[in-house]
Design an enzyme around this catalytic site. Structure first.
Site, PDB file in Angstrom:
ATOM      1  N   HIS A 111       0.804  -1.233   0.000  1.00  0.00           N
ATOM      2  CA  HIS A 111       0.000   0.000   0.000  1.00  0.00           C
ATOM      3  C   HIS A 111       0.839   1.286   0.000  1.00  0.00           C
ATOM      4  CE1 HIS A 111      -3.482  -2.479   1.176  1.00  0.00           C
ATOM      5  NE2 HIS A 111      -2.720  -3.025   2.096  1.00  0.00           N
TER       6      HIS A 111
HETATM    7  C1  BDR Z   1      -3.003   0.731   5.345  1.00  0.00           C
HETATM    8  O1  BDR Z   1      -3.211   0.208   6.653  1.00  0.00           O
HETATM    9  C2  BDR Z   1      -2.009  -0.256   7.195  1.00  0.00           C
HETATM   10  O2  BDR Z   1      -2.179  -1.529   7.694  1.00  0.00           O
HETATM   11  C3  BDR Z   1      -0.962  -0.186   6.106  1.00  0.00           C
HETATM   12  O3  BDR Z   1       0.279   0.219   6.649  1.00  0.00           O
HETATM   13  C4  BDR Z   1      -1.508   0.844   5.153  1.00  0.00           C
HETATM   14  O4  BDR Z   1      -1.095   2.142   5.508  1.00  0.00           O
HETATM   15  C5  BDR Z   1      -3.710  -0.157   4.353  1.00  0.00           C
HETATM   16  O5  BDR Z   1      -5.074  -0.189   4.630  1.00  0.00           O
END
Ligand code: BDR
Ligand code: CA
Length: 313
Positions: A243
């Site tokens: 992400h």
């Molecule tokens: C986001 O949530 C976190 O778990 C990850 O680091 C990312 O920023 C994805 O939904």
């Protein structure tokens, strides 16, 4: 062109770590003024420690790391150890940081940095819940107009949610903060799940990280290996979504992403859809656009960039 000055606001998190490494590996395009840690994937003592660990892994111990807010604006903290492990950086065996956190609250660092630089020259890159950024905007509204751009990972449209059926984790954890940021008037660029779920660490991509043979390459391979277990099982996909690095990749290669300038509102009241990013993708509401909401990524281009840059560390 001079390097873009940024503050990375983060809750590491393996994917946060990779986003930070990508920024630190790209000094021609990105100047990291500092990291600000926020509670999110794991509690604040761990996210701030992890942020320091990553700077030291990158050979950049001089980067200031400030600890920020330890709870969302109006709710108890929700964490994600089920994805990221107990430490938030489970996977590689990384040493504890040698250096200390930089004194001063993260929110003060954000405010002071924006005031100290010419208007329109500092970009904020939130990779976690928006508590620190919203607190800065609430306590010092004059800084909002000084922000060049907020490029954040959060939200979803067609992809639904990942922590609830309708909400993405970062927005869900602190929807009141997200509401402040999305209504602030600052230029927003959003990397939602619609994009990040296309940035999958498949086996060949993970092998390419490992094949770098460097401490950074091996650590990134081990980190992505770790959270892959959870995501592959959940989504039945060929790999886990990476992400947060979409944010820092965008600063280097904006041409890898496609999106629309649309209205995005945050749900703060419904129990059922709390933290939903209500994105007017089809422009059916007539509400004023407030965000460039990305929808697509050149995933091969993204992983080529990432691997090539990580090789420099
Ligand atoms: C986001 O949530 C976190 O778990 C990850 O680091 C990312 O920023 C994805 O939904
Ligand atoms: Ca994150």
């Amino acid at each position: 062109m001079s390097a873009r000055k940024i503050i990375i606001d983060t809750d590491p998190g393996q994917d946060d770590a990779v986003a930070i490494l990508l920024a630190l590996a790209s000094p021609d395009e990105i100047e990291v003024l500092g990291l600000t840690a926020v509670a999110g994937n794991v509690p604040l003592p761990l996210t701030s420690k992890n942020a320091r660990i990553i700077c030291e892994l990158a050979g950049r111990p001089e980067i200031p790391v400030h600890a920020g807010c330890d709870t969302p604006l109006a709710r108890p903290l929700v964490t994600a150890e089920h994805v990221h492990g107990k430490t938030g950086l489970d996977g590689p065996d990384l040493p504890d940081p040698e250096g200390d956190l930089t004194p001063g609250h993260a929110v003060d660092f954000i405010i002071d940095t924006l005031r100290a630089h010419p208007p329109g020259s500092v970009t904020l890159c939130p990779l976690g819940p928006l508590t620190n950024i919203a607190t800065a905007f609430r306590d010092a509204p004059d800084v909002i107009a000084r922000v060049r751009e907020v490029v954040l990972m959060g939200g979803a449209c067609f992809e639904g949610g990942n922590i609830t059926p309708s909400a993405e984790f970062n927005i869900y954890v602190d929807p009141e903060a997200a509401n402040i940021v999305f209504r602030s008037g600052a230029p927003l660029t959003v990397m939602p799940l619609d994009v990040t779920h296309k940035a999958l660490v498949t086996k060949p991509r993970n092998d390419a990280f490992r094949a770098l043979g460097t401490p950074v390459g091996i650590a990134v391979a081990e980190m992505t290996d770790f959270f892959e277990r959870f995501d592959k099982e959940k989504y039945g996909s060929a790999g886990a979504p990476l992400h947060d690095p979409c944010v820092t990749a965008y600063l280097i290669r904006p041409d890898l992403f496609r999106g629309r300038h649309i209205n995005v509102e945050i749900e703060t009241r419904s129990d059922l859809t709390l933290g939903m990013t209500v994105a007017d993708w089809w422009r059916v509401t007539g509400r004023a656009p407030n965000a460039t909401f990305m929808g697509d990524i050149d995933a091969d281009g993204f992983f080529t960039l990432l691997t090539e840059r990580l090789a420099r560390l």
